[in-house]
Design an enzyme around this catalytic site. Structure first.
Site, PDB file in Angstrom:
ATOM      1  N   ASP A 105      18.619 -31.204   9.193  1.00 24.80           N
ATOM      2  CA  ASP A 105      19.109 -32.569   8.784  1.00 24.80           C
ATOM      3  C   ASP A 105      20.407 -32.759   8.501  1.00 24.80           C
ATOM      4  O   ASP A 105      20.823 -32.492   7.072  1.00 24.80           O
ATOM      5  CB  ASP A 105      18.059 -33.271   7.785  1.00 24.80           C
ATOM      6  CG  ASP A 105      18.446 -34.616   7.497  1.00 24.80           C
ATOM      7  OD1 ASP A 105      17.530 -35.263   6.502  1.00 24.80           O
ATOM      8  OD2 ASP A 105      18.907 -35.310   8.254  1.00 24.80           O
ATOM      9  N   ASP A 289      23.503 -37.920  12.618  1.00 23.98           N
ATOM     10  CA  ASP A 289      22.268 -37.498  11.756  1.00 23.98           C
ATOM     11  C   ASP A 289      21.168 -36.868  12.591  1.00 23.98           C
ATOM     12  O   ASP A 289      20.363 -37.752  13.162  1.00 23.98           O
ATOM     13  CB  ASP A 289      21.492 -38.775  10.835  1.00 23.98           C
ATOM     14  CG  ASP A 289      20.312 -38.327   9.923  1.00 23.98           C
ATOM     15  OD1 ASP A 289      19.745 -39.246   9.772  1.00 23.98           O
ATOM     16  OD2 ASP A 289      20.079 -37.007   9.994  1.00 23.98           O
TER      17      ASP A 289
HETATM   18  O1  LIG Z   1      16.502 -40.649   5.484  1.00 22.77           O
HETATM   19  C1  LIG Z   1      17.846 -40.776   5.227  1.00 22.77           C
HETATM   20  C2  LIG Z   1      18.231 -40.102   3.866  1.00 22.77           C
HETATM   21  C3  LIG Z   1      18.481 -38.753   3.852  1.00 22.77           C
HETATM   22  C4  LIG Z   1      19.114 -38.309   2.776  1.00 22.77           C
HETATM   23  C5  LIG Z   1      19.001 -39.411   1.445  1.00 22.77           C
HETATM   24  C6  LIG Z   1      19.306 -38.810   0.138  1.00 22.77           C
HETATM   25  C7  LIG Z   1      19.142 -39.237  -0.803  1.00 22.77           C
HETATM   26  C8  LIG Z   1      19.482 -38.389  -1.781  1.00 22.77           C
HETATM   27  C9  LIG Z   1      19.995 -37.356  -1.314  1.00 22.77           C
HETATM   28  O2  LIG Z   1      19.973 -37.501   0.038  1.00 22.77           O
HETATM   29  N1  LIG Z   1      18.538 -40.777   1.751  1.00 22.77           N
HETATM   30  C10 LIG Z   1      18.081 -41.058   2.837  1.00 22.77           C
HETATM   31  O3  LIG Z   1      17.758 -42.335   3.194  1.00 22.77           O
HETATM   32  N2  LIG Z   1      18.747 -41.297   6.123  1.00 22.77           N
HETATM   33  C11 LIG Z   1      18.413 -42.008   7.153  1.00 22.77           C
HETATM   34  C12 LIG Z   1      17.985 -43.352   6.790  1.00 22.77           C
HETATM   35  C13 LIG Z   1      17.438 -44.340   7.700  1.00 22.77           C
HETATM   36  C14 LIG Z   1      17.246 -45.461   7.357  1.00 22.77           C
HETATM   37  C15 LIG Z   1      17.711 -45.976   6.013  1.00 22.77           C
HETATM   38  C16 LIG Z   1      18.010 -45.084   5.385  1.00 22.77           C
HETATM   39  N3  LIG Z   1      18.468 -43.741   5.531  1.00 22.77           N
HETATM   40  C17 LIG Z   1      20.155 -41.232   5.677  1.00 22.77           C
HETATM   41  C18 LIG Z   1      20.941 -40.354   6.587  1.00 22.77           C
HETATM   42  C19 LIG Z   1      21.103 -41.840   6.589  1.00 22.77           C
END
Ligand SMILES: O=C(c1ccc(-c2ccco2)nc1O)N(Cc1ccccn1)C1CC1
Length: 399
Positions: A105, A289
């Site tokens: 990821d 991503d």
């Molecule tokens: O799921 C995650 C995501 C990955 C890691 C973390 C994180 C918080 C703290 C460390 O890592 N927080 C996320 O939220 N998306 C995709 C996404 C999609 C929709 C809304 C928010 N996000 C991150 C890569 C952009």
């Protein structure tokens, strides 16, 4: 990590010496501006070994420490196996000598696994890491992560050997889950995540830990990894080298901002259909991503795309744009770094949500805060996550 979170939709949720430009001997007198070929550091230990080997006939012996250090120049490749509908891609990883299938990821920075310390009610059907075999507890260390699709996990931390495609991290922070959300419990193909974003967003306290890539980076032939995801069949990740057989034409590089911990870049113009003359621009920041299934773009772009699909509509019960199963979807073309990359319409006809309706692979990024170039885009290109320059950069090439 971001799958679909809708009721009816499918539950779905990584040494150079400055190579002086070759002396150009002009046949004719004309001005040639030399373009640096880019920084190429030589790996010191390898040079020491080569020098000693060169003089071996005169009795020189290769000092063992240099030989050992030279052996530390690693590179390797691992398969990326798609789940149904390419919802995510899972790669076999050896964690403390046990093979787990992990979701690589580039949108997160924690390497976490289902384990023997995960309640069996939450981990039935998953391969589980047993830290007692060779793990060393990092006493008092904890982690807790929540993803954009509402999923999440938390737990404790061990140091153990992790091997990916033959590339070895002898002491990698392995985050053992003591709790996981239902989305992870339900996806029994997935035994955890291997984060490949920047270690600045690793969630371990009291001391942040490095990603697998950051851990092995100093030992890699080149400080980069490359991603070759494919539609409906196994792709691969390369660590330490670029596989020139995996792309056509040249690689186009674009600058990256690490401010938010993601592989963040700026996308340019776009077009819908067969014309690759792009116009407009994709507003806002974008991130590459691998852990997000779909391609999330600004409302204006998404509206323009589905205007070309008869019967397409935003369906609030599905939480996104859907269209009739009989639809033929147009290509989506995007200019990144001056090169136009095409996502075939067939890639955007993502998955059925009923016998008559499909869910789209392009959806709105409104509310997320940035655009997400997830697997729908990445499976159309060969992507290079490159730290070989003074600042990180992303490279894209046509597959
Ligand atoms: O799921 C995650 C995501 C990955 C890691 C973390 C994180 C918080 C703290 C460390 O890592 N927080 C996320 O939220 N998306 C995709 C996404 C999609 C929709 C809304 C928010 N996000 C991150 C890569 C952009």
């Amino acid at each position: 990590m971001y799958g679909l979170t809708t009721a009816a939709a499918l539950v779905a949720t990584a040494g150079y010496v400055l190579a002086a430009p070759s002396a150009l001997v002009p046949r004719k007198t004309f001005q040639v501006s030399q373009i640096a070929k880019g920084k190429v550091f030589i790996n010191g230990p390898t040079q020491v070994v080569k020098t000693h080997q060169k003089y071996a006939k005169l009795g020189a012996t290769v000092p063992s420490d240099a030989a050992a250090a030279a052996a530390a120049v690693q590179s390797g490749s691992v398969a990326a196996n798609p789940e149904q509908y390419d919802e995510s891609y899972l790669c076999p990883v050896s964690v403390g000598g046990q093979t787990l299938n992990l979701d690589f990821d580039t949108g997160s920075a924690d390497l976490w696994v289902f384990s023997t310390v995960t309640p069996s009610s939450e981990s039935t059907g998953h391969a589980r890491y047993n830290p007692s075999t060779s793990g060393t507890l990092k006493s008092g260390y904890k982690w807790n992560i929540s993803y954009g699709d509402g999923s999440g996990a938390s737990g404790t931390v061990y140091a153990d050997k992790v091997v990916v495609g033959g590339v070895t991290a002898t002491s990698q922070a392995v985050e053992a889950a003591t709790s996981v959300s239902a989305q992870f419990t339900q996806d029994t193909n997935n035994d955890g995540l291997l984060g490949l974003a920047f270690s600045s967003i690793n969630t371990v306290t009291p001391q942040q830990q490095t990603t697998f890539f950051d851990t092995v980076k100093p030992t890699l032939a080149k400080p980069l990894f490359a991603v070759d995801l494919k539609k409906g069949t196994a792709g691969s990740y390369q660590f330490g080298y670029i596989d020139s057989s995996k792309y056509t034409g040249s690689i186009t590089y674009t600058s990256v901002s690490t401010a938010n911990g993601f592989w963040q870049f700026t996308a340019g113009g776009y077009s819908v259909g067969t014309s690759t003359t792009t116009s407009g621009s994709i507003s806002g920041a974008s991130i590459a991503d691998t852990g997000t299934t779909l391609l999330y773009l600004p409302d204006a772009v998404v509206t323009a795309y589905y205007a070309k699909v008869s019967g397409a509509k935003y369906d609030s019960t599905q939480g996104g744009y859907t269209f009739p199963s009989s639809s033929t979807l147009p290509n989506f073309n995007v200019n990144i770094g001056g090169t136009v990359f095409t996502v075939p319409g067939s890639y955007i006809k993502f998955a059925p949500v009923s016998s008559t309706t499909y869910f789209g692979g392009i959806q709105s990024s409104a509310g997320i805060g940035f655009n997400i170039f997830g697997d729908i885009f990445l499976k159309a290109v060969y992507a290079i996550f490159d730290e070989s320059q003074s600042t990180p950069r992303l490279g894209f090439a046509k597959q």
